[in-house]
Design a protein around this motif. Structure first.
Motif, PDB file in Angstrom:
ATOM      1  N   ALA A  62      -6.207  -7.185  -0.948  1.00  0.00           N
ATOM      2  CA  ALA A  62      -6.190  -6.046  -1.336  1.00  0.00           C
ATOM      3  C   ALA A  62      -5.876  -6.301  -2.491  1.00  0.00           C
ATOM      4  O   ALA A  62      -4.567  -6.333  -2.509  1.00  0.00           O
ATOM      5  N   THR A  63      -5.905  -5.443  -3.554  1.00  0.00           N
ATOM      6  CA  THR A  63      -4.872  -6.301  -5.257  1.00  0.00           C
ATOM      7  C   THR A  63      -5.627  -4.602  -6.266  1.00  0.00           C
ATOM      8  O   THR A  63      -6.641  -4.168  -5.978  1.00  0.00           O
ATOM      9  N   THR A  64      -4.322  -4.757  -6.996  1.00  0.00           N
ATOM     10  CA  THR A  64      -4.833  -4.076  -8.260  1.00  0.00           C
ATOM     11  C   THR A  64      -5.131  -5.036  -9.484  1.00  0.00           C
ATOM     12  O   THR A  64      -5.200  -4.074 -10.391  1.00  0.00           O
ATOM     13  N   ALA A  65      -4.616  -6.015  -9.299  1.00  0.00           N
ATOM     14  CA  ALA A  65      -5.545  -6.616 -10.296  1.00  0.00           C
ATOM     15  C   ALA A  65      -7.059  -6.868 -10.759  1.00  0.00           C
ATOM     16  O   ALA A  65      -7.785  -7.109  -9.676  1.00  0.00           O
ATOM     17  N   ILE A  66      -7.525  -6.311 -12.045  1.00  0.00           N
ATOM     18  CA  ILE A  66      -8.557  -5.726 -12.396  1.00  0.00           C
ATOM     19  C   ILE A  66      -9.549  -7.583 -12.850  1.00  0.00           C
ATOM     20  O   ILE A  66     -10.518  -7.387 -12.400  1.00  0.00           O
ATOM     21  N   ASP A  67      -8.645  -8.563 -12.859  1.00  0.00           N
ATOM     22  CA  ASP A  67      -9.642  -9.548 -12.978  1.00  0.00           C
ATOM     23  C   ASP A  67      -9.913 -10.333 -11.528  1.00  0.00           C
ATOM     24  O   ASP A  67     -11.535 -11.149 -11.696  1.00  0.00           O
ATOM     25  N   ARG A  68      -9.142 -10.224 -10.674  1.00  0.00           N
ATOM     26  CA  ARG A  68      -9.072 -10.337  -8.521  1.00  0.00           C
ATOM     27  C   ARG A  68     -10.488  -8.982  -8.293  1.00  0.00           C
ATOM     28  O   ARG A  68     -11.687  -9.342  -8.235  1.00  0.00           O
ATOM     29  N   ILE A  69     -10.772  -8.387  -9.098  1.00  0.00           N
ATOM     30  CA  ILE A  69     -11.296  -7.425  -8.280  1.00  0.00           C
ATOM     31  C   ILE A  69     -12.685  -7.266  -8.858  1.00  0.00           C
ATOM     32  O   ILE A  69     -13.701  -7.372  -8.302  1.00  0.00           O
ATOM     33  N   GLU A  70     -12.956  -7.463 -10.271  1.00  0.00           N
ATOM     34  CA  GLU A  70     -14.228  -7.656 -10.864  1.00  0.00           C
ATOM     35  C   GLU A  70     -14.839  -9.007 -10.572  1.00  0.00           C
ATOM     36  O   GLU A  70     -16.513 -10.059  -9.805  1.00  0.00           O
ATOM     37  N   ALA A  71     -14.010 -10.299  -9.961  1.00  0.00           N
ATOM     38  CA  ALA A  71     -14.311 -11.348  -9.691  1.00  0.00           C
ATOM     39  C   ALA A  71     -14.830 -11.502  -8.355  1.00  0.00           C
ATOM     40  O   ALA A  71     -16.190 -11.456  -7.749  1.00  0.00           O
ATOM     41  N   MET A  72     -14.313 -10.639  -7.136  1.00  0.00           N
ATOM     42  CA  MET A  72     -14.459 -10.566  -6.028  1.00  0.00           C
ATOM     43  C   MET A  72     -15.971  -9.459  -5.996  1.00  0.00           C
ATOM     44  O   MET A  72     -17.077  -9.882  -5.490  1.00  0.00           O
ATOM     45  N   ILE A  73     -16.542  -8.291  -7.142  1.00  0.00           N
ATOM     46  CA  ILE A  73     -17.201  -7.738  -7.375  1.00  0.00           C
ATOM     47  C   ILE A  73     -18.522  -8.324  -7.503  1.00  0.00           C
ATOM     48  O   ILE A  73     -19.751  -8.806  -7.172  1.00  0.00           O
ATOM     49  N   ALA A  74     -17.875  -8.362  -8.721  1.00  0.00           N
ATOM     50  CA  ALA A  74     -19.365 -10.782  -9.058  1.00  0.00           C
ATOM     51  C   ALA A  74     -20.058 -11.254  -7.670  1.00  0.00           C
ATOM     52  O   ALA A  74     -20.803 -11.850  -7.912  1.00  0.00           O
ATOM     53  N   THR A  75     -18.560 -11.286  -6.752  1.00  0.00           N
ATOM     54  CA  THR A  75     -19.369 -12.241  -5.794  1.00  0.00           C
ATOM     55  C   THR A  75     -19.932 -11.672  -4.633  1.00  0.00           C
ATOM     56  O   THR A  75     -20.705 -12.354  -4.095  1.00  0.00           O
ATOM     57  N   HIS A  76     -19.394 -10.499  -4.705  1.00  0.00           N
ATOM     58  CA  HIS A  76     -19.980  -9.456  -3.370  1.00  0.00           C
ATOM     59  C   HIS A  76     -20.175  -8.685  -3.846  1.00  0.00           C
ATOM     60  O   HIS A  76     -19.851  -7.667  -3.222  1.00  0.00           O
ATOM     61  N   PRO A  77     -21.783  -8.116  -4.680  1.00  0.00           N
ATOM     62  CA  PRO A  77     -22.061  -7.122  -4.673  1.00  0.00           C
ATOM     63  C   PRO A  77     -22.704  -6.233  -4.129  1.00  0.00           C
ATOM     64  O   PRO A  77     -22.716  -5.449  -4.568  1.00  0.00           O
ATOM     65  N   ASP A  78     -23.107  -6.596  -2.908  1.00  0.00           N
ATOM     66  CA  ASP A  78     -23.488  -5.159  -2.053  1.00  0.00           C
ATOM     67  C   ASP A  78     -22.155  -5.068  -0.955  1.00  0.00           C
ATOM     68  O   ASP A  78     -22.340  -4.670   0.201  1.00  0.00           O
ATOM     69  N   GLY A  79     -21.112  -6.011  -1.272  1.00  0.00           N
ATOM     70  CA  GLY A  79     -19.985  -4.906  -0.090  1.00  0.00           C
ATOM     71  C   GLY A  79     -19.045  -3.655  -0.457  1.00  0.00           C
ATOM     72  O   GLY A  79     -19.755  -2.843  -1.520  1.00  0.00           O
ATOM     73  N   LEU A  80     -18.384  -3.347   1.076  1.00  0.00           N
ATOM     74  CA  LEU A  80     -18.480  -1.838   0.446  1.00  0.00           C
ATOM     75  C   LEU A  80     -16.862  -2.241   0.188  1.00  0.00           C
ATOM     76  O   LEU A  80     -15.886  -2.544   0.417  1.00  0.00           O
ATOM     77  N   LEU A  81     -16.627  -0.904  -0.733  1.00  0.00           N
ATOM     78  CA  LEU A  81     -14.818  -0.805  -0.729  1.00  0.00           C
ATOM     79  C   LEU A  81     -14.157  -0.095  -0.100  1.00  0.00           C
ATOM     80  O   LEU A  81     -14.295   1.250   0.740  1.00  0.00           O
ATOM     81  N   ALA A  82     -13.443  -0.942  -0.411  1.00  0.00           N
ATOM     82  CA  ALA A  82     -12.326  -1.024   1.000  1.00  0.00           C
ATOM     83  C   ALA A  82     -10.881  -0.364   0.340  1.00  0.00           C
ATOM     84  O   ALA A  82     -10.688  -1.299  -0.342  1.00  0.00           O
ATOM     85  N   VAL A  83      -9.502   0.406   0.919  1.00  0.00           N
ATOM     86  CA  VAL A  83      -8.452   0.615   0.570  1.00  0.00           C
ATOM     87  C   VAL A  83      -7.387   0.274   1.556  1.00  0.00           C
ATOM     88  O   VAL A  83      -7.908   1.033   2.503  1.00  0.00           O
ATOM     89  N   ARG A  84      -6.794  -0.838   1.215  1.00  0.00           N
ATOM     90  CA  ARG A  84      -5.748  -0.612   2.214  1.00  0.00           C
ATOM     91  C   ARG A  84      -4.825   0.263   2.535  1.00  0.00           C
ATOM     92  O   ARG A  84      -4.029   0.890   1.441  1.00  0.00           O
ATOM     93  N   THR A  85      -4.474   0.639   3.188  1.00  0.00           N
ATOM     94  CA  THR A  85      -3.632   1.977   3.755  1.00  0.00           C
ATOM     95  C   THR A  85      -2.110   1.960   3.807  1.00  0.00           C
ATOM     96  O   THR A  85      -1.412   0.316   4.160  1.00  0.00           O
ATOM     97  N   GLY A  86      -0.828   2.646   3.768  1.00  0.00           N
ATOM     98  CA  GLY A  86       0.515   2.270   4.365  1.00  0.00           C
ATOM     99  C   GLY A  86       1.013   3.025   2.975  1.00  0.00           C
ATOM    100  O   GLY A  86       0.382   2.685   2.172  1.00  0.00           O
ATOM    101  N   ALA A  87       2.334   2.368   3.494  1.00  0.00           N
ATOM    102  CA  ALA A  87       2.788   2.376   2.099  1.00  0.00           C
ATOM    103  C   ALA A  87       3.195   1.246   1.412  1.00  0.00           C
ATOM    104  O   ALA A  87       2.445  -0.108   1.483  1.00  0.00           O
TER     105      ALA A  87
END
Length: 300
Positions: A62-87
């Protein structure tokens, strides 16, 4: 706008709120580790939280880095978006109350104050509350059937992901900032887990038929996470030819830990990773987890 563009827009918006996001596979399971990511016990293996690879180790990516997020979605465009909960900053700084009507979950207005809310793809609800700053265990909400708490060590699927079974889209129904939990809910969320008459991770372990990871019948699971660690270690150390049956046994042990308060999604994620480390196919892993959880009275 394509679904990929919609997913990227939502991921960037979440990151802008300081929420670390990552992707799941279309079955809501964590994505497989990349081929360059060594298995545990092999040369170069590393702790999941230290991994720099794009989508390895589930919510550890899990990350807040936009470049990594863009790369994740470009690599796995059919993935489900998730957020890491907690502190925060490891998690999003939220505690999510997960209401699942299929298992009797109901919204209780006397307990659950209005806050940021998403309708899930299986006709349930995710209520996002501000993390109180104290450790919050991801577990079933005490005394409430069909209601789970997703906090430290957990994650939830975010809109606009599409549920793999119902094909319904997760959607926001209230987009306010996450509110603080009301006192009664805070008290329940922070209450210590009740001891259950289930085998203990600290008790002498024995093996049932099919390699079930359990303890002595008159003991209790006081430390569910330790039981999970023991069961996962058995999978990783299983000899070739015994890995599939050991995975099934370990999954039954993890299911018992879930009954004692361990987070179900985290348990599935850890079993999936251990199964992949043991060279099991995703199909066999899914079957082992499903059969084992069903045998222990859980629906994976």
């Amino acid at each position: 706008m394509s679904q990929t563009d919609v997913l990227l827009h939502a991921a960037v918006a979440a990151a802008g709120r300081g929420w670390p996001v990552f992707l799941l596979g279309r079955s809501k399971r964590p994505l497989a580790n990349c081929p360059q990511c060594p298995k545990r016990g092999q040369p170069g293996a590393h702790a999941p939280e230290a991994c720099t690879h794009l989508t390895c180790h589930g919510f550890y990516a899990a990350t807040t880095a936009i470049d990594r997020i863009e790369a994740m979605i470009a690599t796995h465009p059919d993935g489900l978006l998730a957020v890491r909960t907690g502190a925060s900053p490891i998690g999003a700084g939220v505690v999510v109350v997960d209401i699942d009507p299929r298992h009797g979950g109901r919204y209780d207005p006397d307990l659950m104050a209005p806050t940021r809310c998403a309708a899930t793809g299986n006709h349930g609800w995710h209520l996002f509350y501000r993390h109180p700053g104290h450790p919050v265990l991801s577990r079933p909400l005490p005394g409430r059937a069909g209601v789970d708490v997703k906090a430290d060590g957990g994650y939830v699927v975010l809109p606009p992901s599409i549920h793999p079974i119902t094909r319904h889209q997760y959607r926001w129904v209230d987009e306010r900032n996450a509110e603080g939990m009301p006192p009664r809910l805070t008290e329940l969320v922070l209450s210590p887990p009740a001891a259950e008459a289930i085998p203990s991770a600290t008790s002498p372990l024995r093996t049932r038929p099919a390699g079930v990871c359990v303890g002595s019948a008159d003991s209790q699971i006081r430390h569910p996470a330790k039981l999970v660690d023991v069961c996962l270690a058995r999978v990783r150390n299983a000899p070739e030819g015994r890995r599939r049956v050991t995975l099934y046994g370990a999954a039954r042990g993890v299911a018992r830990a879930i009954h004692a308060g361990f987070d179900p999604d985290t348990g599935i994620a850890l079993l999936t990773e251990a199964g992949r480390d043991a060279d099991q196919t995703d199909r066999d892993i899914h079957a082992a987890i499903t059969d084992a959880f069903t045998a222990e009275g859980l629906t994976p």
